[in-house]
Design a protein around this motif. Structure first.
Motif, mmCIF file in Angstrom:
data_model
loop_
_atom_site.group_PDB
_atom_site.id
_atom_site.type_symbol
_atom_site.label_atom_id
_atom_site.label_comp_id
_atom_site.label_asym_id
_atom_site.label_seq_id
_atom_site.Cartn_x
_atom_site.Cartn_y
_atom_site.Cartn_z
ATOM 1 N N LEU A 72 0.807 -1.215 0.000
ATOM 2 C CA LEU A 72 0.000 0.000 0.000
ATOM 3 C C LEU A 72 0.844 1.270 0.000
ATOM 4 O O LEU A 72 0.289 2.375 -0.047
ATOM 5 N N ALA B 64 0.704 8.716 -2.429
ATOM 6 C CA ALA B 64 -0.250 9.600 -3.116
ATOM 7 C C ALA B 64 -1.111 10.362 -2.116
ATOM 8 O O ALA B 64 -1.486 11.516 -2.360
ATOM 9 N N TRP B 65 -1.434 9.738 -0.969
ATOM 10 C CA TRP B 65 -2.283 10.378 0.028
ATOM 11 C C TRP B 65 -1.521 11.339 0.938
ATOM 12 O O TRP B 65 -1.979 12.439 1.213
ATOM 13 N N THR C 286 2.503 4.041 7.739
ATOM 14 C CA THR C 286 2.821 2.675 7.308
ATOM 15 C C THR C 286 3.206 1.804 8.502
ATOM 16 O O THR C 286 2.719 0.676 8.658
ATOM 17 N N PRO D 285 2.722 2.800 -2.273
ATOM 18 C CA PRO D 285 2.458 3.759 -3.362
ATOM 19 C C PRO D 285 1.178 4.559 -3.150
ATOM 20 O O PRO D 285 1.120 5.757 -3.466
ATOM 21 N N LEU D 286 0.153 3.913 -2.594
ATOM 22 C CA LEU D 286 -1.086 4.621 -2.314
ATOM 23 C C LEU D 286 -0.898 5.622 -1.188
ATOM 24 O O LEU D 286 -1.415 6.748 -1.235
ATOM 25 N N PHE D 287 -0.144 5.240 -0.140
ATOM 26 C CA PHE D 287 0.126 6.159 0.962
ATOM 27 C C PHE D 287 0.938 7.365 0.491
ATOM 28 O O PHE D 287 0.741 8.485 0.984
#
Length: 277
Positions: free
Chosen positions: A131, A137-138, A149, A133-135
């Motif tokens: 996750l 972006a957020w 994380t 890469p998603l974090f």
């Protein structure tokens, strides 16, 4: 902890201490937790001294000590250690707090379990590191992403083991509480939460090691300080000895933290009769 039996000694009543030491793991050895690491260090040293372990594969312990000194005096190793500890502590703290609260709500309420347990089990099947890469972006690539994380990695073992501890408490205690007319709040405070403590402490051991696993990975992302940052720079310049210094520091972090949790567990759970006592 030594357990004594208040019953009169007879020919048919063996001493509990003798039976547990004969059938269990035996008498506790002082400072036994250092034996394994020292043996590992001895094997590493012997292999390096005899040439069985090539320096190209694993740097010798004495070279690691020299590299540690150089990093300490010339490259702010202390600052990197403190930066890593700060990230790990913040992430672990948030993970413990959130995981513990969710476990209590889910473990003590059927409605809470129906709302919380499913999403947590889904999260268990999705690796947190996937996750990242998603974090990014957020939360961006800064400190927030790293702490979130680590917190999410630490949350799962705390929740799972604490929830399991809550649901594993013998139902006879609830029957006894109803018999002597103990209120729900008092029952939870004096029976349920102490009964779930072993599960929580087991979750703590997994959470500590998981937080270090997350720390190793997140510090590879745009970190300007920390042990992971030091390892990344060493990789770029081919400094194997510095890489091993970082790995040893991570290992010492994990071992000391796990030993501290085990020590707290023995003190807090001194009332339990286990083979470890």
């Amino acid at each position: 902890m030594t357990i004594t039996d208040s019953r009169p000694r007879t020919a048919t009543t063996p001493d509990i201490r003798v039976v547990r030491r004969r059938l269990g793991p035996g008498r506790r050895i002082p400072y036994a937790f250092w034996i394994g690491p020292l043996l590992l260090l001895a094997v590493w040293s012997a292999g390096s001294a005899t040439g069985l372990i090539s320096p190209a594969i694993l740097t010798a312990p004495w070279d690691v000590v020299v590299a540690f000194g150089e990093q300490w005096t010339d490259h702010d190793l202390l600052g990197n250690i403190l930066s890593s500890l700060n990230r790990a502590a913040l992430g672990l703290g948030f993970g413990i707090a959130v995981g513990g609260v969710l476990a209590v709500v889910s473990g003590l309420s059927r409605i809470g379990e129906s709302l919380i347990d499913g999403p947590i089990q889904i999260k268990r099947s999705v690796p947190t590191l996937a996750l990242i890469p998603l974090f990014i972006a957020w939360f961006g690539i800064g400190q927030e992403m790293k702490i979130v994380t680590i917190a999410l990695i630490s949350l799962v073992p705390i929740y799972v083991h604490t929830h399991n501890g809550l649901r594993s408490i013998d139902g006879k205690y609830a029957e006894l509480a109803e018999t002597i007319d103990i209120g729900r709040a008092e029952f939870v405070r004096h029976i349920v939460l102490p009964g779930a403590l072993p599960g929580f402490l087991l979750g703590m051991r997994f959470a500590v090691t998981s937080s270090l696993l997350g720390l190793v990975v997140v510090e590879q992302y745009n970190a300007t300080a920390g042990i992971g940052h030091m390892i990344t720079l060493a990789e770029q310049y081919g400094q194997t000895d510095v890489i091993v210094v970082g790995l040893v520091i991570y290992g010492v972090f994990g071992y000391c933290a796990d030993s501290a949790v085990r020590l707290v567990g023995r003190r807090v759970l001194a009332w339990r009769r286990t083979l470890e006592d």
